[in-house]
Write a protein that holds these residues in place. Structure first.
Motif, PDB file in Angstrom:
ATOM      1  N   ILE A 240     -15.468  17.606  -1.054  1.00 40.43           N
ATOM      2  CA  ILE A 240     -15.441  17.834  -1.248  1.00 40.43           C
ATOM      3  C   ILE A 240     -15.927  19.077  -2.617  1.00 40.43           C
ATOM      4  N   SER A 241     -17.284  19.067  -3.095  1.00 38.09           N
ATOM      5  CA  SER A 241     -17.554  19.485  -4.054  1.00 38.09           C
ATOM      6  C   SER A 241     -18.876  19.760  -3.712  1.00 38.09           C
ATOM      7  N   PRO A 242     -19.184  20.999  -2.962  1.00 41.55           N
ATOM      8  CA  PRO A 242     -20.682  21.406  -2.703  1.00 41.55           C
ATOM      9  C   PRO A 242     -21.650  22.042  -3.384  1.00 41.55           C
ATOM     10  N   GLN A 243     -22.230  21.904  -3.986  1.00 42.64           N
ATOM     11  CA  GLN A 243     -23.221  21.811  -4.449  1.00 42.64           C
ATOM     12  C   GLN A 243     -24.148  22.867  -4.703  1.00 42.64           C
ATOM     13  N   ASN A 244     -24.660  23.459  -5.859  1.00 52.52           N
ATOM     14  CA  ASN A 244     -24.977  24.766  -6.251  1.00 52.52           C
ATOM     15  C   ASN A 244     -26.343  24.384  -5.959  1.00 52.52           C
ATOM     16  N   ASN A 245     -27.154  24.716  -4.927  1.00 56.00           N
ATOM     17  CA  ASN A 245     -29.203  23.859  -4.959  1.00 56.00           C
ATOM     18  C   ASN A 245     -30.229  25.426  -5.948  1.00 56.00           C
ATOM     19  N   THR A 246     -29.019  27.035  -5.861  1.00 52.77           N
ATOM     20  CA  THR A 246     -29.952  27.109  -7.337  1.00 52.77           C
ATOM     21  C   THR A 246     -30.721  26.206  -8.399  1.00 52.77           C
ATOM     22  N   SER A 247     -31.842  25.251  -7.831  1.00 52.24           N
ATOM     23  CA  SER A 247     -31.833  24.561  -8.988  1.00 52.24           C
ATOM     24  C   SER A 247     -32.378  25.144 -10.499  1.00 52.24           C
TER      25      SER A 247
ATOM     26  N   VAL B 291       0.596  -1.487  -0.335  1.00 52.69           N
ATOM     27  CA  VAL B 291       0.031   0.033  -0.170  1.00 52.69           C
ATOM     28  C   VAL B 291       1.372   1.135   0.145  1.00 52.69           C
ATOM     29  N   VAL B 292       0.719   2.298  -0.846  1.00 50.54           N
ATOM     30  CA  VAL B 292       1.124   3.418  -0.661  1.00 50.54           C
ATOM     31  C   VAL B 292       0.573   4.595  -1.122  1.00 50.54           C
ATOM     32  N   ARG B 293       0.667   5.302   0.134  1.00 43.28           N
ATOM     33  CA  ARG B 293      -0.202   6.622  -0.172  1.00 43.28           C
ATOM     34  C   ARG B 293       0.264   7.382  -0.646  1.00 43.28           C
ATOM     35  N   VAL B 294      -1.327   8.243  -1.740  1.00 42.39           N
ATOM     36  CA  VAL B 294      -0.901   9.557  -3.405  1.00 42.39           C
ATOM     37  C   VAL B 294      -1.498  10.239  -2.605  1.00 42.39           C
ATOM     38  N   SER B 295      -0.571  11.386  -2.072  1.00 39.40           N
ATOM     39  CA  SER B 295      -0.768  12.983  -1.764  1.00 39.40           C
ATOM     40  C   SER B 295      -2.178  13.939  -2.583  1.00 39.40           C
ATOM     41  N   ALA B 296      -2.993  13.595  -2.407  1.00 41.34           N
ATOM     42  CA  ALA B 296      -3.700  13.973  -3.139  1.00 41.34           C
ATOM     43  C   ALA B 296      -3.931  15.681  -3.402  1.00 41.34           C
ATOM     44  N   VAL B 297      -4.103  16.614  -4.648  1.00 50.29           N
ATOM     45  CA  VAL B 297      -4.448  17.494  -5.210  1.00 50.29           C
ATOM     46  C   VAL B 297      -5.387  18.054  -4.681  1.00 50.29           C
ATOM     47  N   ASP B 298      -6.360  18.987  -3.398  1.00 47.46           N
ATOM     48  CA  ASP B 298      -7.396  20.068  -3.263  1.00 47.46           C
ATOM     49  C   ASP B 298      -7.555  20.907  -4.392  1.00 47.46           C
ATOM     50  N   GLY B 299      -8.784  20.342  -5.201  1.00 49.45           N
ATOM     51  CA  GLY B 299      -9.210  21.415  -6.395  1.00 49.45           C
ATOM     52  C   GLY B 299      -9.779  22.539  -5.924  1.00 49.45           C
ATOM     53  N   ARG B 300     -10.150  22.892  -4.397  1.00 44.20           N
ATOM     54  CA  ARG B 300     -10.409  23.859  -4.019  1.00 44.20           C
ATOM     55  C   ARG B 300      -9.419  24.718  -3.438  1.00 44.20           C
ATOM     56  N   ALA B 301      -7.663  24.944  -4.031  1.00 43.54           N
ATOM     57  CA  ALA B 301      -6.987  25.346  -3.585  1.00 43.54           C
ATOM     58  C   ALA B 301      -6.685  25.632  -4.589  1.00 43.54           C
TER      59      ALA B 301
ATOM     60  N   GLU C 265     -20.676  19.246 -16.257  1.00 48.37           N
ATOM     61  CA  GLU C 265     -20.849  19.687 -15.291  1.00 48.37           C
ATOM     62  C   GLU C 265     -21.782  21.399 -14.945  1.00 48.37           C
ATOM     63  N   PRO C 266     -22.626  21.686 -13.823  1.00 45.79           N
ATOM     64  CA  PRO C 266     -23.760  22.936 -14.775  1.00 45.79           C
ATOM     65  C   PRO C 266     -23.899  23.765 -13.236  1.00 45.79           C
ATOM     66  N   SER C 267     -22.514  23.444 -12.229  1.00 46.48           N
ATOM     67  CA  SER C 267     -22.097  23.988 -11.252  1.00 46.48           C
ATOM     68  C   SER C 267     -20.628  24.091 -11.323  1.00 46.48           C
TER      69      SER C 267
ATOM     70  N   MET D   9     -13.055  22.809 -10.327  1.00 47.67           N
ATOM     71  CA  MET D   9     -12.090  23.149  -9.568  1.00 47.67           C
ATOM     72  C   MET D   9     -11.644  21.652  -9.099  1.00 47.67           C
ATOM     73  N   PRO D  10     -12.492  21.325  -8.471  1.00 49.48           N
ATOM     74  CA  PRO D  10     -12.049  19.963  -6.906  1.00 49.48           C
ATOM     75  C   PRO D  10     -12.570  18.924  -8.230  1.00 49.48           C
ATOM     76  N   ALA D  11     -12.767  19.049  -9.188  1.00 49.13           N
ATOM     77  CA  ALA D  11     -13.483  18.063 -10.116  1.00 49.13           C
ATOM     78  C   ALA D  11     -12.038  17.991 -11.508  1.00 49.13           C
ATOM     79  N   ILE D  12     -10.968  19.032 -11.074  1.00 45.02           N
ATOM     80  CA  ILE D  12      -9.786  19.108 -11.678  1.00 45.02           C
ATOM     81  C   ILE D  12      -9.228  18.288 -10.675  1.00 45.02           C
ATOM     82  N   GLY D  13      -9.077  19.174  -9.641  1.00 43.70           N
ATOM     83  CA  GLY D  13      -8.389  18.514  -9.084  1.00 43.70           C
ATOM     84  C   GLY D  13      -8.136  16.973  -8.673  1.00 43.70           C
ATOM     85  N   CYS D  14      -9.760  15.893  -8.358  1.00 48.37           N
ATOM     86  CA  CYS D  14      -9.427  15.201  -8.589  1.00 48.37           C
ATOM     87  C   CYS D  14      -9.013  14.382  -9.819  1.00 48.37           C
TER      88      CYS D  14
END
Length: 258
Positions: A208-215, A29-39, A56-58, A63-68
């Protein structure tokens, strides 16, 4: 099998919980440091110039999707650099089911002709009818392709060949779990298990990926995205299924030849 686990540096509790729950040998098992898209600075936004049009409508989720994407890209680079034939990639909330160990052992013996094999996909009960068999099973678990697209990167096995294909993706048209776009751009072949071999830890669900509630404001984008998925997306799913079946048949013929 080498296991690469994606974990944010700040998420120490998630890593500790994964280590406590893991049934895998520590040396694999190897830990891989994730990229936080919010930052991420805005300069990275060029990677997903068209994502708001296709998936992605929101804007809050792009940016979180890019981090992922960048986090998983680290894993693919590791596989290529270390010359691994394949590796198991997990997000830190993935938990192995009792079926996982035997499946992974038999996978290593068979190594099917699939670039990316998803092991955690079932989030909706109505998805069963859309799963098409590819006439291949490992450890009694059937492999298939979901013709509605399977949306998860919590757990998958990716080959060295598949990692090289994925690394060739310099622009992302959709979140990384929409593999039909990797098939369209890089020819990546993907399938999934009918049975979940890993389940997400319910107590560690990502925020990490907050949703926009303005549907209502999102409605035009949602309709446009639905049209793209039903046209281009479905076409690529069918192309991937045909290519997977041909690859599996060719691999079977090769292994059965004396």
């Amino acid at each position: 099998m080498k296991t690469l686990v994606i974990n944010l540096d700040a998420a120490v509790e998630r890593w500790d919980r994964f280590c406590q729950a893991s049934q895998m040998p520590e040396n694999d098992v190897v830990r891989v440091s994730a990229v936080d898209g919010r930052a991420l600075p805005d300069k990275w936004a060029h990677l997903s110039k068209w994502m708001h049009l296709t998936h992605e409508p929101s804007k809050f989720n792009i940016m979180p999707a890019i981090g992922c994407f960048l986090s998983h890209r680290k894993c693919w680079s590791r596989i290529v650099e270390d010359q691994l034939p394949y590796a198991l990639v997990l997000e830190d909330d993935a938990r192995a089911t009792p079926l996982a160990g035997r499946f992974i052992s038999e996978y290593e013996a068979k190594t099917p002709a699939i670039d990316w094999l998803k092991l955690c996909v079932h989030r909706h009960r109505d998805r069963v009818d859309s799963q098409v068999d590819i006439n291949l099973n490992i450890a009694g678990v059937e492999l298939c392709v979901d013709m509605r697209g399977s949306k998860s990167t919590a757990a998958y096995i990716i080959t060295n060949h598949g990692a090289r294909k994925a690394l060739g993706m310099t622009k992302i048209l959709a979140p990384i779990d929409h593999l039909e776009w990797l098939h369209a751009r890089q020819g990546l072949l993907f399938a999934q298990t009918r049975t979940n071999l890993f389940e997400p830890d319910a107590e560690m669900e990502s925020t990490i990926s907050p949703q926009n509630n303005t549907s209502l404001l999102r409605l035009p984008a949602i309709l446009r995205i639905g049209l793209v998925r039903r046209t281009i997306g479905r076409r690529q799913l069918k192309a991937n299924l045909a290519a997977i079946r041909q690859a599996v048949a060719s691999n079977s013929d090769a292994t059965s030849t004396p």
